[in-house]
Design a protein around this motif. Structure first.
Motif, PDB file in Angstrom:
ATOM      1  N   GLY A  47       0.840  -1.195   0.000  1.00 29.36           N
ATOM      2  CA  GLY A  47       0.000   0.000   0.000  1.00 29.36           C
ATOM      3  C   GLY A  47       0.876   1.246   0.000  1.00 29.36           C
ATOM      4  O   GLY A  47       0.631   2.216  -0.746  1.00 29.36           O
ATOM      5  N   ARG A  48       1.936   1.216   0.793  1.00 26.27           N
ATOM      6  CA  ARG A  48       2.908   2.314   0.842  1.00 26.27           C
ATOM      7  C   ARG A  48       3.493   2.558  -0.549  1.00 26.27           C
ATOM      8  O   ARG A  48       3.617   3.694  -1.004  1.00 26.27           O
ATOM      9  N   PHE A  49       3.834   1.477  -1.206  1.00 28.32           N
ATOM     10  CA  PHE A  49       4.437   1.619  -2.526  1.00 28.32           C
ATOM     11  C   PHE A  49       3.450   2.234  -3.513  1.00 28.32           C
ATOM     12  O   PHE A  49       3.818   3.071  -4.340  1.00 28.32           O
ATOM     13  N   ARG A  50       2.200   1.840  -3.423  1.00 28.61           N
ATOM     14  CA  ARG A  50       1.218   2.351  -4.388  1.00 28.61           C
ATOM     15  C   ARG A  50       1.027   3.863  -4.229  1.00 28.61           C
ATOM     16  O   ARG A  50       0.910   4.580  -5.223  1.00 28.61           O
ATOM     17  N   ARG A  51       1.029   4.346  -2.969  1.00 30.33           N
ATOM     18  CA  ARG A  51       0.934   5.799  -2.763  1.00 30.33           C
ATOM     19  C   ARG A  51       2.174   6.494  -3.322  1.00 30.33           C
ATOM     20  O   ARG A  51       2.092   7.523  -3.994  1.00 30.33           O
ATOM     21  N   PHE A  52       3.332   5.901  -3.037  1.00 28.68           N
ATOM     22  CA  PHE A  52       4.603   6.445  -3.528  1.00 28.68           C
ATOM     23  C   PHE A  52       4.575   6.546  -5.046  1.00 28.68           C
ATOM     24  O   PHE A  52       4.926   7.586  -5.639  1.00 28.68           O
ATOM     25  N   ALA A  53       4.141   5.490  -5.701  1.00 29.75           N
ATOM     26  CA  ALA A  53       4.130   5.456  -7.165  1.00 29.75           C
ATOM     27  C   ALA A  53       3.150   6.484  -7.723  1.00 29.75           C
ATOM     28  O   ALA A  53       3.418   7.136  -8.745  1.00 29.75           O
ATOM     29  N   ARG A  54       2.027   6.655  -7.036  1.00 35.08           N
ATOM     30  CA  ARG A  54       1.039   7.639  -7.499  1.00 35.08           C
ATOM     31  C   ARG A  54       1.627   9.047  -7.349  1.00 35.08           C
ATOM     32  O   ARG A  54       1.556   9.866  -8.259  1.00 35.08           O
ATOM     33  N   ASP A  55       2.247   9.318  -6.195  1.00 26.35           N
ATOM     34  CA  ASP A  55       2.802  10.650  -5.932  1.00 26.35           C
ATOM     35  C   ASP A  55       3.866  11.033  -6.960  1.00 26.35           C
ATOM     36  O   ASP A  55       3.988  12.199  -7.328  1.00 26.35           O
ATOM     37  N   TYR A  56       4.667  10.071  -7.384  1.00 28.62           N
ATOM     38  CA  TYR A  56       5.782  10.394  -8.273  1.00 28.62           C
ATOM     39  C   TYR A  56       5.487  10.047  -9.732  1.00 28.62           C
ATOM     40  O   TYR A  56       6.337  10.220 -10.594  1.00 28.62           O
ATOM     41  N   GLY A  57       4.287   9.520  -9.980  1.00 32.25           N
ATOM     42  CA  GLY A  57       3.918   9.209 -11.358  1.00 32.25           C
ATOM     43  C   GLY A  57       4.729   8.070 -11.961  1.00 32.25           C
ATOM     44  O   GLY A  57       5.244   8.183 -13.070  1.00 32.25           O
ATOM     45  N   CYS A  58       4.863   6.979 -11.210  1.00 36.67           N
ATOM     46  CA  CYS A  58       5.664   5.840 -11.684  1.00 36.67           C
ATOM     47  C   CYS A  58       4.762   4.696 -12.123  1.00 36.67           C
ATOM     48  O   CYS A  58       3.793   4.359 -11.444  1.00 36.67           O
ATOM     49  N   ARG A  59       5.117   4.093 -13.237  1.00 37.93           N
ATOM     50  CA  ARG A  59       4.455   2.853 -13.620  1.00 37.93           C
ATOM     51  C   ARG A  59       5.466   1.710 -13.662  1.00 37.93           C
ATOM     52  O   ARG A  59       5.140   0.567 -13.409  1.00 37.93           O
ATOM     53  N   ASP A  60       6.706   2.059 -13.965  1.00 37.71           N
ATOM     54  CA  ASP A  60       7.772   1.044 -14.032  1.00 37.71           C
ATOM     55  C   ASP A  60       8.522   0.981 -12.696  1.00 37.71           C
ATOM     56  O   ASP A  60       8.822   2.013 -12.101  1.00 37.71           O
ATOM     57  N   ILE A  61       8.832  -0.238 -12.275  1.00 36.52           N
ATOM     58  CA  ILE A  61       9.570  -0.446 -11.014  1.00 36.52           C
ATOM     59  C   ILE A  61      10.773  -1.326 -11.286  1.00 36.52           C
ATOM     60  O   ILE A  61      10.675  -2.304 -12.026  1.00 36.52           O
ATOM     61  N   VAL A  62      11.862  -1.004 -10.611  1.00 35.96           N
ATOM     62  CA  VAL A  62      13.004  -1.911 -10.544  1.00 35.96           C
ATOM     63  C   VAL A  62      13.274  -2.217  -9.070  1.00 35.96           C
ATOM     64  O   VAL A  62      13.331  -1.301  -8.243  1.00 35.96           O
ATOM     65  N   PHE A  63      13.392  -3.499  -8.748  1.00 34.11           N
ATOM     66  CA  PHE A  63      13.812  -3.912  -7.409  1.00 34.11           C
ATOM     67  C   PHE A  63      15.301  -4.194  -7.479  1.00 34.11           C
ATOM     68  O   PHE A  63      15.728  -5.027  -8.291  1.00 34.11           O
ATOM     69  N   ILE A  64      16.097  -3.546  -6.647  1.00 35.87           N
ATOM     70  CA  ILE A  64      17.536  -3.752  -6.764  1.00 35.87           C
ATOM     71  C   ILE A  64      18.232  -3.545  -5.411  1.00 35.87           C
ATOM     72  O   ILE A  64      17.822  -2.714  -4.621  1.00 35.87           O
ATOM     73  N   GLY A  65      19.264  -4.329  -5.171  1.00 38.95           N
ATOM     74  CA  GLY A  65      20.008  -4.232  -3.918  1.00 38.95           C
ATOM     75  C   GLY A  65      19.707  -5.404  -3.022  1.00 38.95           C
ATOM     76  O   GLY A  65      18.738  -6.128  -3.220  1.00 38.95           O
ATOM     77  N   THR A  66      20.563  -5.598  -2.029  1.00 36.35           N
ATOM     78  CA  THR A  66      20.419  -6.771  -1.165  1.00 36.35           C
ATOM     79  C   THR A  66      19.334  -6.549  -0.125  1.00 36.35           C
ATOM     80  O   THR A  66      19.223  -5.493   0.484  1.00 36.35           O
ATOM     81  N   VAL A  67      18.503  -7.545   0.052  1.00 39.86           N
ATOM     82  CA  VAL A  67      17.496  -7.570   1.111  1.00 39.86           C
ATOM     83  C   VAL A  67      17.580  -8.942   1.730  1.00 39.86           C
ATOM     84  O   VAL A  67      17.272  -9.935   1.088  1.00 39.86           O
TER      85      VAL A  67
END
Lengths: 290, 290
Positions: A67-87
C-alpha cells in the motif's frame, strides 16, 4: 500486451527504484538518470544506505508494504519499477504488513513454499496485478551489465579456464535446488560454495582456509552465474569493487561471470583495483539460461 | 581374487590403522580390539591426537611416506590397512616424500588432476600394488556405522523430512563435482553447503547467520551423505558428539545421515547430547550409492 512491449522501458514516466542494500541501486539510478529519465527511490529501511539515498529523490519504506508503494508510485507518477540491492530474508516478526500487502497475502503465502525464485516471481505478479510493470535493472540500464571478455589488463590462464569450467558445471547442477550463484574452485578442487552467507562472506572463508593451508596450491577462481530458470528481473548476480577486494584477499587469480547476465557496480573502480592487484575480471560468453 | 574375499577381514594378522585427526581412528581401533584383533596405529604427525595415540601400539609417521609405512607393516605383521581420520590436503612444501613414495609418484601426480576421490583411489591402488589390502573402517568394524532409524528419543517431524529430501537432492546433484558431503536446509531453503571448510565450520556459519536473522523461521536440518560413486574405503561421512554440539548451536532440529554409509564416533555420547538438547539423529534407509 506483447512481451516485447512489456520489456521496453517507457522513458516518459519516472522510474521507481525500490532500493535494498549495497551500491547497485545507485549504479542503476545514475545510469537511468544519465539516459535522461527521472527516478524516484523508495529506500528500504534497514537495507538502503542512508548516506547515499540523500542524493536522489527518495522516500523511506519497509519491505512488504505494498500500500505504501502504491501511494509512492502515485505521488511520483511511476508505472515502471526496478527492485535492486540486497534484502536479507526478513524474519516474520520483523515484517509489518500494510493493508495493501494483506490483500495480496494469499499469493505470497502460497509462494513461500518454494525457494526465493518463487517468492520474487510472485511479488512481480502481485505488482503487475496492480498495473505496474516490473523491470530488471538490465532492462532500464543495459550499460550496468558485464560485457564479454576481459575487463582489465589481465585474462584467465589455461589453468583458470579449467577451474572456471568446473565451477560452472557445479553451479549448473545446483540450479534446480535454487541455491548458489557462486563458487570458488582452485586447482580442480571446489573450495567453497555460496548459499545464504553471500559472496563476500564466502570469499572471507576462502581467505581463512588459505591462511590455514587448506586451499591447495594453485591460484583459483571465483565464478558467479545466474541460476538456470531464474527470473532475471530479480537478483541477477552482481560484482563490484568489494568483490575484487575479496578475490585479492582470498589469493585467487580472478573472477569470471556470465556476460550480459551480471550487474557490475562502479566498473571503473573494479578495473582499477583488478589491474593494480593483478587479478582478472572476465565476462564469459554463454548461451542465455532460459 | 574375488571381490568378496578382498572385503572380508582376515583377523589373524594385525590391522594397520593409518590415523589422521579426530576421534574416529580410536573408535575404529577400539571396535577392532573388542573383536579380538590386534591393531597397530601409524599416527600421522600433525594430525593424529598425541594424547590418545599413547593408548595404542603405535608409531609416528608422515603423510606420503610409503617406504616408512612398508617398514611399519613388516615390523607389526600387517597386511590389511585402514586409513581413517581427518587429513587436510597438505601443501606441496609440507610433504616430504620418502623413497617409496618417490617410486609411486607418477601414479600420484596423474591422480592429482582430478578431485579427492581420484587421489584416494590411486593411493589405494599403490598400496595394493605392494601387496597390501586397503579396507574401509566399515569393513573391519561395522558397528561404527550409523544404523537405520532414530538413534535417540527424537525423530524428524514432517517439515524436517521435507528439508532432508531437499538436501539429499542437492547433495546428489553436486556429487559429480566431487564436493559436498553436507548441507543445511531450513524451511525449504538451502542455508549452507559444505566444501573445503568441513562440517563444524559450516555449522558455525549457520549459527552466525541465524544470529543475524538470515536463516528463515523454521527449524532446519543438517544432512550428510556420501558422494555418489565415492570409494567407500576412504572418507565416508562421519558424525560425532561435536556434530551434535554444532547442530544445537546452529538452532537446527537435527542431523540426518545415510544409514550403513556413515561412521559415528562415540555413539552413546551422541545420543545423550541429542536427547538432552531435543534434537534428532536419524539414519536414513537408502539404496547404496554405487
Amino acid at each position: 500486451m506483447a512481451d516485447q512491449d512489456r520489456a521496453a522501458p517507457s522513458p516518459s514516466d519516472t522510474l521507481a527504484i525500490v532500493a535494498g542494500g549495497g551500491s547497485l541501486p545507485f549504479a542503476v539510478a545514475d545510469a537511468v538518470l544519465a539516459r535522461g529519465r527521472r527516478v524516484a527511490v523508495l529506500a528500504l529501511r534497514g537495507f538502503a544506505d542512508p548516506a547515499r539515498v540523500g542524493g536522489y529523490v527518495h522516500e523511506w519504506g519497509r519491505v512488504a508494504q505494498l500500500g505504501r508503494f502504491r501511494r509512492f508510485a502515485r505521488d511520483y507518477g511511476c508505472r515502471d519499477i526496478v527492485f535492486i540491492g540486497t534484502v536479507m530474508r526478513p524474519s516474520l516478526s520483523q515484517v509489518r504488513l500494510d493493508f495493501g500487502a494483506l490483500m495480496a497475502l494469499p499469493h505470497i503465502i502460497a509462494s513461500l513454499r518454494g525457494g526465493d525464485d518463487h517468492l520474487l516471481t510472485t511479488v512481480g505478479r502481485v505488482f503487475e496485478h496492480y498495473g505496474f510493470r516490473v523491470l530488471g535493472a538490465h532492462q532500464v540500464a543495459p550499460e550496468i551489465l558485464v560485457p564479454a571478455g576481459a575487463l582489465g589488463r589481465h585474462r584467465p590462464a589455461a589453468q583458470d579456464d579449467a577451474d572456471i569450467a568446473r565451477a560452472l558445471t557445479l553451479l549448473h547442477a545446483m540450479g534446480p535446488s535454487d541455491v548458489g550463484q557462486a563458487a570458488v574452485v582452485a586447482g580442480g578442487h571446489v573450495i567453497a560454495v555460496e548459499a545464504a552467507e553471500g559472496t563476500d562472506q564466502m570469499l572471507a572463508r576462502v581467505a581463512d582456509l588459505r591462511r590455514s593451508g587448506r586451499v591447495p596450491a594453485g591460484r583459483g577462481v571465483l565464478v558467479k552465474a545466474p541460476k538456470p530458470g531464474q527470473d532475471q528481473r530479480f537478483d541477477l548476480p552482481a560484482i563490484g569493487p568489494e568483490t575484487v577486494d575479496g578475490v585479492v584477499r582470498a589469493g585467487l587469480a580472478g573472477v569470471a561471470v556470465v556476460a550480459g547476465q551480471t550487474i557490475i557496480a562502479e566498473p571503473q573502480l573494479v578495473v582499477q583495483k583488478a589491474d593494480t592487484a593483478n587479478v582478472f575480471v572476465a565476462g564469459l560468453q554463454m548461451p542465455p539460461t532460459a
